[in-house]
Design a protein around this motif. Structure first.
Motif, mmCIF file in Angstrom:
data_model
loop_
_atom_site.group_PDB
_atom_site.id
_atom_site.type_symbol
_atom_site.label_atom_id
_atom_site.label_comp_id
_atom_site.label_asym_id
_atom_site.label_seq_id
_atom_site.Cartn_x
_atom_site.Cartn_y
_atom_site.Cartn_z
ATOM 1 N N GLU A 263 8.850 28.168 -15.495
ATOM 2 C CA GLU A 263 7.708 27.482 -16.111
ATOM 3 C C GLU A 263 6.666 28.452 -16.641
ATOM 4 N N PHE A 282 -5.258 29.302 -19.447
ATOM 5 C CA PHE A 282 -4.595 28.388 -18.524
ATOM 6 C C PHE A 282 -3.827 29.170 -17.466
ATOM 7 N N LYS A 285 -6.158 30.811 -15.014
ATOM 8 C CA LYS A 285 -6.676 29.776 -14.109
ATOM 9 C C LYS A 285 -5.653 29.473 -13.006
ATOM 10 N N MET A 286 -4.412 29.316 -13.425
ATOM 11 C CA MET A 286 -3.348 29.001 -12.474
ATOM 12 C C MET A 286 -3.131 30.174 -11.512
ATOM 13 N N LYS A 289 -5.639 30.281 -8.778
ATOM 14 C CA LYS A 289 -5.472 29.191 -7.814
ATOM 15 C C LYS A 289 -4.237 29.424 -6.939
ATOM 16 N N GLY A 290 -3.604 30.575 -7.138
ATOM 17 C CA GLY A 290 -2.419 30.885 -6.331
ATOM 18 C C GLY A 290 -1.221 30.033 -6.690
ATOM 19 N N LYS A 291 -1.167 29.609 -7.949
ATOM 20 C CA LYS A 291 -0.074 28.729 -8.355
ATOM 21 C C LYS A 291 0.983 29.472 -9.171
ATOM 22 N N ASN A 293 3.987 32.241 -9.439
ATOM 23 C CA ASN A 293 4.972 33.041 -8.748
ATOM 24 C C ASN A 293 5.207 34.310 -9.582
ATOM 25 N N GLY B 16 7.645 26.359 -8.621
ATOM 26 C CA GLY B 16 6.928 27.096 -9.663
ATOM 27 C C GLY B 16 5.439 26.854 -9.579
ATOM 28 N N VAL B 17 4.939 25.913 -10.401
ATOM 29 C CA VAL B 17 3.483 25.758 -10.518
ATOM 30 C C VAL B 17 2.848 24.858 -9.451
ATOM 31 N N PRO B 19 3.257 25.108 -5.748
ATOM 32 C CA PRO B 19 3.705 25.546 -4.419
ATOM 33 C C PRO B 19 3.051 24.744 -3.295
ATOM 34 N N GLU B 20 1.857 24.208 -3.567
ATOM 35 C CA GLU B 20 1.171 23.422 -2.523
ATOM 36 C C GLU B 20 1.926 22.125 -2.225
ATOM 37 N N GLU B 246 -9.013 20.767 -20.113
ATOM 38 C CA GLU B 246 -8.743 20.805 -21.558
ATOM 39 C C GLU B 246 -8.907 19.424 -22.173
ATOM 40 N N GLN B 280 -7.063 23.623 -1.774
ATOM 41 C CA GLN B 280 -7.871 24.586 -2.539
ATOM 42 C C GLN B 280 -7.114 25.134 -3.745
ATOM 43 N N LYS B 281 -5.839 24.803 -3.842
ATOM 44 C CA LYS B 281 -5.042 25.335 -4.951
ATOM 45 C C LYS B 281 -5.146 24.494 -6.216
ATOM 46 N N VAL B 283 -6.830 22.810 -9.569
ATOM 47 C CA VAL B 283 -7.769 23.275 -10.588
ATOM 48 C C VAL B 283 -9.066 22.448 -10.522
#
Lengths: 354, 297
Positions: A263, A282, A285-286, A289-291, A293, B16-17, B19-20, B246, B280-281, B283
């Motif tokens: 992704e 973007f 930002k991600m 936030k630790g998002k 990999n 992937g985007v 993980p939480e 956005e 907390q992850k 946006v």
């Protein structure tokens, strides 16, 4: 329950500044349809109420309206079933969504017809009819591919909650695209590219959000969603370069090379360097936030037993030409309880001849 | 009680985007007595994209995913709406078309696999209701969500199309509300409850369609004064959470609607630490939720 309430959207632009709702109390009668309930109100309580109707048998498509929030045919929906389904004593009827109301439940259909005309919704033969005076012939599998999309009665129930149309009124709308598919996919049709260009000019194939709402609303099991997806496939086959095709290539490559979709690298691969620059804020930002990999930026990990995927990929590519994939035809709307019953679908053609 | 053991299909997003979602699913599942055996060899479901480019390939790839669950003799559990519909579509087509199943199995045989059709495809949402049970869930609540107005956001592919999904009435689903009530929260009806987040239209249609839908959806929840929206789908989550700013920019208003994953919401009511659940992850700030939940103890 002896009585129920029919809450009706009322609007007369010559008198009313704003639409309003008027509620009528009616006795519950077994087998009564919403259309019959509207007649009852008109005959016994309020002759001023306006709605379209004709055949009363789910064939003509005139009485489409929004019933408790969903576009459907008033002649097809039974009062007792609705009261049970929504666990309520009130049925709310409104004009279908996404269109301009003209008077009470009557909406502006001309606007939709203008869209409809753009895809040339009639058969344009590829070649003259057979010289021996017989009809145009079609291979059963070719017919199967368009059969499900041929039953549209232009009721516009699919338009009512179409999410793409809700976001953008320029969207051609589901039944128009279903009709475009029905002819563009017809093996006897000679105007495929013209139809596709009419559709692609408006970027309409990309705007579909895959929500399946149109297919869910359709009282005739036409499956506009399936039609839109198949139009995209035909467009790619005809060599039109669409973002959808690029997107599909990336997914396919990722499955082949690692198994899961990357992704993080999708933007740069989809939209090139400019896209990556546009997406950078973007991504940052991600990241914070630790998002993100980190491994994904270097291609990422392969799923376990990935060698199986490689073998399957090669063999599937080799075999795909000989496989005829049939499109499920939805026969009869059945929804009862939890996972036990579904809207029945099967692979038989509607005539039952296989 | 039947053993709650599943072949766990994570999908790409949770790896992937989101993980939480991956972490909170494991934490909450364990607490609820669900055992998840992760299908580490599973691939992407194709998300409709591969299906368009190469229908047969996508069917065989997903038949392999299903065969991996069959190897374990378990039902396949997903945490993503789109994975659910894609895998169920494959299963539906193969189970109803013997010729297609034969062709797919000839390909799978190259890798020593076979699709039999013995595993069901189910979603975490459904298993909380049918596997764990709402009564048991209710008993386990230590921190009722009574101070929260919660806007359910189903996401398309967990209710539609009914011939592939069929778990509940697509016109009037109730499963998320049932879970919210079991957790002691107040479900809020809103305009966008059954709407689309916009994720699956293409980026090129971002201005025309996607962000407009994202704005409409989150605003609908705000209008009903919801404290947060909850969704069973990571794609809806990414769209509504990560793209919300956005969307706000395009329409020129401030929305600020926090979006929670379903397991996160359950975890909060079960007394888990918001940080552990990954709140907390997100946006869109979940600070108000965290403050309220810690104050309620």
């Amino acid at each position: 329950m002896e009585h129920f309430y029919l809450k009706v959207f009322r609007y007369d632009p010559t008198k009313d500044e704003q639409p309003y709702y008027k509620t009528y109390k009616l006795p519950v009668e077994k087998g009564m349809t919403v259309l019959a309930a509207l007649f009852k109100v008109k005959e016994t309580q309020d002759p001023s109420i306006s709605f379209r109707y004709n055949c009363r048998a789910a064939i003509c498509g005139s009485c489409s309206m929004k019933i408790n929030g969903h576009g459907t045919l008033a002649c097809k929906e039974q009062v007792t079933k609705l009261l049970e389904k929504y666990n309520t004593d009130t049925i709310v009827v409104e004009p279908i969504g996404n269109v301009k109301p003209l008077k009470d439940l009557i909406f502006d259909f001309d606007w939709l017809l203008e869209k409809f005309k753009q895809v040339k919704p009639w058969f344009i033969p590829k070649e003259p009819p057979p010289a021996d005076g017989t009809e145009y012939r079609q291979d059963p599998y070719d017919h199967h591919k368009i059969d499900f999309a041929s039953d549209c009665i232009l009721c516009a129930s699919c338009v009512s909650e179409c999410n793409a149309l809700k976001a953008n009124k320029d969207y051609l709308s589901p039944f128009v695209l279903a009709k475009a598919y029905r002819f563009a996919a017809d093996s006897r049709d000679g105007a495929r590219r013209e139809r596709l260009e009419a559709v692609l000019d408006h970027f309409n194939l990309e705007w579909c959000v895959r929500c399946w709402q149109c297919t869910t609303n359709c009282p005739k099991e036409v499956q506009p969603y399936e039609s839109i997806i198949r139009l995209r496939i035909i467009a790619a086959e005809e060599g039109y370069k669409t973002p959808g095709e690029r997107h599909a290539e990336i997914f396919e490559k990722d499955i082949k090379e690692r198994g899961l979709l990357n992704e993080m690298l999708l933007p740069i691969r989809q939209e090139g360097v400019l896209g990556a620059v546009k997406r950078a804020p973007f991504g940052i930002k991600m990241f914070f936030k630790g998002k993100v990999n980190i491994a994904d930026f270097f291609g990422g990990h392969k799923v376990k037993r990935h060698e199986e995927v490689e073998k399957i990929y090669e063999k599937a590519k080799e075999k795909e030409k000989e496989v005829k994939i049939r499109i499920p035809q939805i026969l009869g709307v059945v929804y009862e309880d939890k996972r036990k019953t579904r809207k029945r679908a099967n692979f038989l053609d509607k005539g039952g001849n296989e | 009680m039947a053993e709650l053991k599943y072949a766990f299909y994570t999908g790409c997003s949770a790896k992937g985007v989101a993980p939480e979602l991956y972490n909170s699913t494991y934490l909450v599942a364990e607490k609820l007595g669900m055992e998840l055996i992760e299908l580490e060899a599973a691939t992407c479901c194709g998300a409709g994209a591969v299906q368009e480019k190469d229908e047969f390939l996508s069917l065989t790839i997903n038949a392999r995913n299903l065969a991996l669950a069959e190897e374990l003799g378990l039902d396949l559990l997903t945490i993503c709406n789109t994975c659910t519909v894609m895998l169920r579509e494959t299963k539906f087509k193969l189970d109803n078309d013997p010729e297609l199943k034969k062709a797919v199995n000839e390909v799978l045989a190259e890798a020593g696999l076979e699709y039999k059709g013995t595993s069901e495809v189910t979603h975490f949402l459904w298993e909380v209701i049918d596997g764990v049970g709402l009564d048991k869930l209710k008993e386990m609540v230590v921190r009722p969500l009574k101070d929260f107005n919660i806007a359910p956001f189903y996401g398309c592919h967990i209710i539609r199309p009914v011939y592939l999904i069929g778990y509940e009435d697509p016109d009037n689903p109730k499963s998320i509300e049932m879970i919210i009530e079991a957790l002691g929260g107040n479900p809020k009806d809103h305009e966008a409850r059954l709407a689309c987040c916009g994720f699956h239209s293409f980026w090129s249609a971002e201005d025309e369609v996607t962000l407009r839908l994202t704005a409409m959806d989150t605003e609908a929840a705000k209008e009903e004064k919801a404290d947060f929206m909850v969704t069973p789908c990571p794609l809806c989550h990414t769209q509504l959470d990560a793209m919300q700013e956005e969307a706000e920019e395009r329409i020129g208003t401030n929305i600020g609607m926090p979006i929670l994953h379903l397991p996160q919401m359950i975890g909060l009511a079960l007394g888990m630490n918001p940080e552990e659940l990954g709140l907390q992850k997100h946006v869109i700030s979940t600070e108000n939720i965290i403050n309220k939940i810690t104050a309620s103890v």
